[in-house]
Design an enzyme around this catalytic site. Structure first.
Site, PDB file in Angstrom:
ATOM      1  N   ASP A   1      71.788  75.217 -42.542  1.00 18.21           N
ATOM      2  CA  ASP A   1      70.349  75.030 -42.353  1.00 18.21           C
ATOM      3  C   ASP A   1      69.990  73.697 -42.338  1.00 18.21           C
ATOM      4  OD1 ASP A   1      67.755  75.569 -41.747  1.00 18.21           O
ATOM      5  OD2 ASP A   1      67.273  76.188 -43.908  1.00 18.21           O
ATOM      6  N   GLY A   2      68.779  73.208 -41.464  1.00 26.67           N
ATOM      7  CA  GLY A   2      68.318  71.697 -41.370  1.00 26.67           C
ATOM      8  C   GLY A   2      68.706  71.015 -40.288  1.00 26.67           C
ATOM      9  N   ASN A   3      69.355  71.614 -39.127  1.00 26.81           N
ATOM     10  CA  ASN A   3      69.540  70.960 -37.983  1.00 26.81           C
ATOM     11  C   ASN A   3      68.239  70.452 -37.154  1.00 26.81           C
ATOM     12  OD1 ASN A   3      72.309  71.772 -38.476  1.00 26.81           O
ATOM     13  ND2 ASN A   3      72.207  73.404 -36.871  1.00 26.81           N
ATOM     14  N   GLY A   4      67.409  71.173 -37.148  1.00 25.57           N
ATOM     15  CA  GLY A   4      66.091  70.742 -36.457  1.00 25.57           C
ATOM     16  C   GLY A   4      65.455  69.637 -37.335  1.00 25.57           C
TER      17      GLY A   4
ATOM     18  N   TRP B   1      66.885  67.341 -39.265  1.00 28.96           N
ATOM     19  CA  TRP B   1      67.781  66.229 -39.075  1.00 28.96           C
ATOM     20  C   TRP B   1      67.265  65.437 -37.794  1.00 28.96           C
ATOM     21  CZ3 TRP B   1      71.079  64.520 -35.880  1.00 28.96           C
ATOM     22  CH2 TRP B   1      72.118  63.340 -36.247  1.00 28.96           C
TER      23      TRP B   1
ATOM     24  N   ARG C   1      65.531  69.052 -31.262  1.00 29.84           N
ATOM     25  CA  ARG C   1      66.058  69.956 -32.043  1.00 29.84           C
ATOM     26  C   ARG C   1      67.612  70.081 -31.672  1.00 29.84           C
ATOM     27  NH1 ARG C   1      63.411  72.749 -35.792  1.00 29.84           N
ATOM     28  NH2 ARG C   1      64.661  74.606 -35.339  1.00 29.84           N
TER      29      ARG C   1
ATOM     30  N   ASN D   1      66.680  84.505 -34.893  1.00 37.63           N
ATOM     31  CA  ASN D   1      66.664  83.404 -34.189  1.00 37.63           C
ATOM     32  C   ASN D   1      66.190  83.507 -32.729  1.00 37.63           C
ATOM     33  OD1 ASN D   1      69.206  81.761 -36.131  1.00 37.63           O
ATOM     34  ND2 ASN D   1      67.236  81.580 -36.327  1.00 37.63           N
ATOM     35  N   TRP D   2      65.902  84.755 -31.963  1.00 38.16           N
ATOM     36  CA  TRP D   2      65.630  84.814 -30.825  1.00 38.16           C
ATOM     37  C   TRP D   2      64.053  84.512 -30.672  1.00 38.16           C
ATOM     38  CZ3 TRP D   2      69.527  85.379 -27.361  1.00 38.16           C
ATOM     39  CH2 TRP D   2      70.707  86.180 -28.102  1.00 38.16           C
TER      40      TRP D   2
ATOM     41  N   ARG E   1      62.828  81.821 -31.451  1.00 41.41           N
ATOM     42  CA  ARG E   1      62.799  80.333 -31.038  1.00 41.41           C
ATOM     43  C   ARG E   1      62.215  80.106 -29.725  1.00 41.41           C
ATOM     44  NH1 ARG E   1      66.129  76.978 -35.049  1.00 41.41           N
ATOM     45  NH2 ARG E   1      65.834  78.129 -36.982  1.00 41.41           N
TER      46      ARG E   1
ATOM     47  N   ARG F   1      66.022  80.550 -49.748  1.00 37.07           N
ATOM     48  CA  ARG F   1      65.930  82.042 -49.306  1.00 37.07           C
ATOM     49  C   ARG F   1      67.334  82.343 -49.054  1.00 37.07           C
ATOM     50  NH1 ARG F   1      61.566  79.727 -46.295  1.00 37.07           N
ATOM     51  NH2 ARG F   1      62.673  78.781 -44.732  1.00 37.07           N
TER      52      ARG F   1
HETATM   53  C1  FPP Z   1      69.681  76.270 -38.725  1.00 33.33           C
HETATM   54  O1  FPP Z   1      68.881  74.845 -38.834  1.00 33.33           O
HETATM   55  C2  FPP Z   1      70.565  76.299 -37.728  1.00 33.33           C
HETATM   56  C3  FPP Z   1      70.769  77.284 -36.769  1.00 33.33           C
HETATM   57  C4  FPP Z   1      69.919  78.342 -36.238  1.00 33.33           C
HETATM   58  C5  FPP Z   1      71.878  77.174 -35.843  1.00 33.33           C
HETATM   59  C6  FPP Z   1      73.321  76.949 -36.497  1.00 33.33           C
HETATM   60  C7  FPP Z   1      74.195  76.573 -35.456  1.00 33.33           C
HETATM   61  C8  FPP Z   1      75.279  75.772 -35.411  1.00 33.33           C
HETATM   62  C9  FPP Z   1      75.465  74.639 -36.580  1.00 33.33           C
HETATM   63  C10 FPP Z   1      76.051  75.570 -34.571  1.00 33.33           C
HETATM   64  C11 FPP Z   1      77.543  76.118 -34.881  1.00 33.33           C
HETATM   65  C12 FPP Z   1      78.320  76.477 -33.808  1.00 33.33           C
HETATM   66  C13 FPP Z   1      79.347  77.322 -33.622  1.00 33.33           C
HETATM   67  C14 FPP Z   1      80.224  77.625 -32.327  1.00 33.33           C
HETATM   68  C15 FPP Z   1      79.435  78.356 -34.625  1.00 33.33           C
HETATM   69  P1  FPP Z   1      67.404  75.019 -38.178  1.00 33.33           P
HETATM   70  O2  FPP Z   1      67.210  74.966 -36.712  1.00 33.33           O
HETATM   71  O3  FPP Z   1      66.813  76.403 -38.746  1.00 33.33           O
HETATM   72  O4  FPP Z   1      67.038  73.820 -38.846  1.00 33.33           O
HETATM   73  P2  FPP Z   1      65.456  73.307 -39.436  1.00 33.33           P
HETATM   74  O5  FPP Z   1      65.089  74.533 -40.402  1.00 33.33           O
HETATM   75  O6  FPP Z   1      65.625  71.926 -39.802  1.00 33.33           O
HETATM   76  O7  FPP Z   1      64.615  73.616 -38.379  1.00 33.33           O
END
Ligand code: FPP
Length: 250
Positions: free
Chosen positions: A29-32, A34, A42, A77-78, A80, A203
């Protein structure tokens, strides 16, 4: 004030003597956030997150973790924006191609858990190929949870079991926890011992709901998935080693 579930402890653990979890789950979690912090879209966060997924996966295998389940895309996640979903699908495709190449030297068996029939035929084919090519690997078992939801998984199990009852193959009194576990995607694996979630969210987000009944959780506050390092993993493993697991006993 929000609760802090994980604090780096002063107590040193001898890592060579430490008990490792057999099965680790990671909510990446946390890619967005970041990406947002850096003024980037994102998707850029997902890209760096995907590279980190490969690094952490390899590391887990190298230190002797036997089962790793990563949450890559949930049934929720759909919801989004379409643009983000499309970018994630492209990323899954590109990274699986890369993983097929890069992981060929690694002794990792990859399995996808979740309803992958929702993905494009092209991605489904790649998923099947990735599973087939690694089927005889004897090292770590990597589950990539994609279009996975714990509730969906339980619904699937209930439907399969009900069908067996309806066909007279099973009596209702024969249904027990072990039978339900055998109808889950993880039917041939131990339950997760440790579930790690970076990014400061406390969570479970529908991840391994049934299987996590006695999992130890490590929620890490000040790290987002793209920055999650092998040392952060080690810290979570140290924390796990200190926990006193009682499974409802004393
Ligand atoms: C949650 O962060 C992350 C995801 C929904 C996607 C995770 C997917 C990857 C790391 C790619 C993995 C690749 C493979 C091939 C398995 P978020 O988007 O909810 O972050 P946020 O809470 O900061 O918005």
């Amino acid at each position: 004030m929000s609760a802090v579930f994980f604090k780096k402890s002063e107590t040193k653990i001898d890592r060579s003597q430490r008990i490792l979890p057999r099965h680790v789950g990671i909510i990446m979690d946390g890619n967005g956030r970041w990406a947002k912090k850096r003024g980037m879209p994102r998707q850029a966060g997902h890209q760096v997150g995907a590279a980190n997924f490969k690094k952490i996966t390899r590391y887990c295998n190298s230190i002797g973790i036997k089962h790793l389940t990563v949450y890559a895309f949930s049934t929720e996640n759909w919801k989004r924006p379409k643009e983000e979903i499309n970018a994630l699908m492209d990323l899954f495709y590109d990274y699986l191609i890369e993983a097929l190449r890069d992981f060929s030297e690694e002794n990792i068996r990859t399995v996808f858990i979740g309803d992958v029939t929702a993905f494009s035929p092209k991605l489904q084919e790649l998923i099947r190929e990735t599973e087939a090519i690694s089927a005889d690997k004897t090292g770590m078992r990597l589950n990539i949870a994609m279009n996975y939801g714990g509730r969906d998984e339980i619904v699937k199990a209930v439907r399969e079991i009900s069908a067996d009852v309806a066909e007279g193959k099973l009596r209702p009194e024969e249904i027990d926890g072990a039978l339900i576990s055998r109808h889950l995607y993880t039917f041939d694996q131990p339950d997760p011992d440790l579930i790690i979630r970076p990014s400061g969210e406390y969570r479970t987000s529908n991840f391994l709901l049934w299987q996590s009944a006695y999992a130890e959780y490590v929620f890490m506050d000040d790290i987002l998935w793209p920055d999650f390092s092998t040392e952060n993993l080690e810290e979570a493993l140290d924390e796990y080693a200190k926990r006193n697991r009682r499974f409802g006993g004393v």
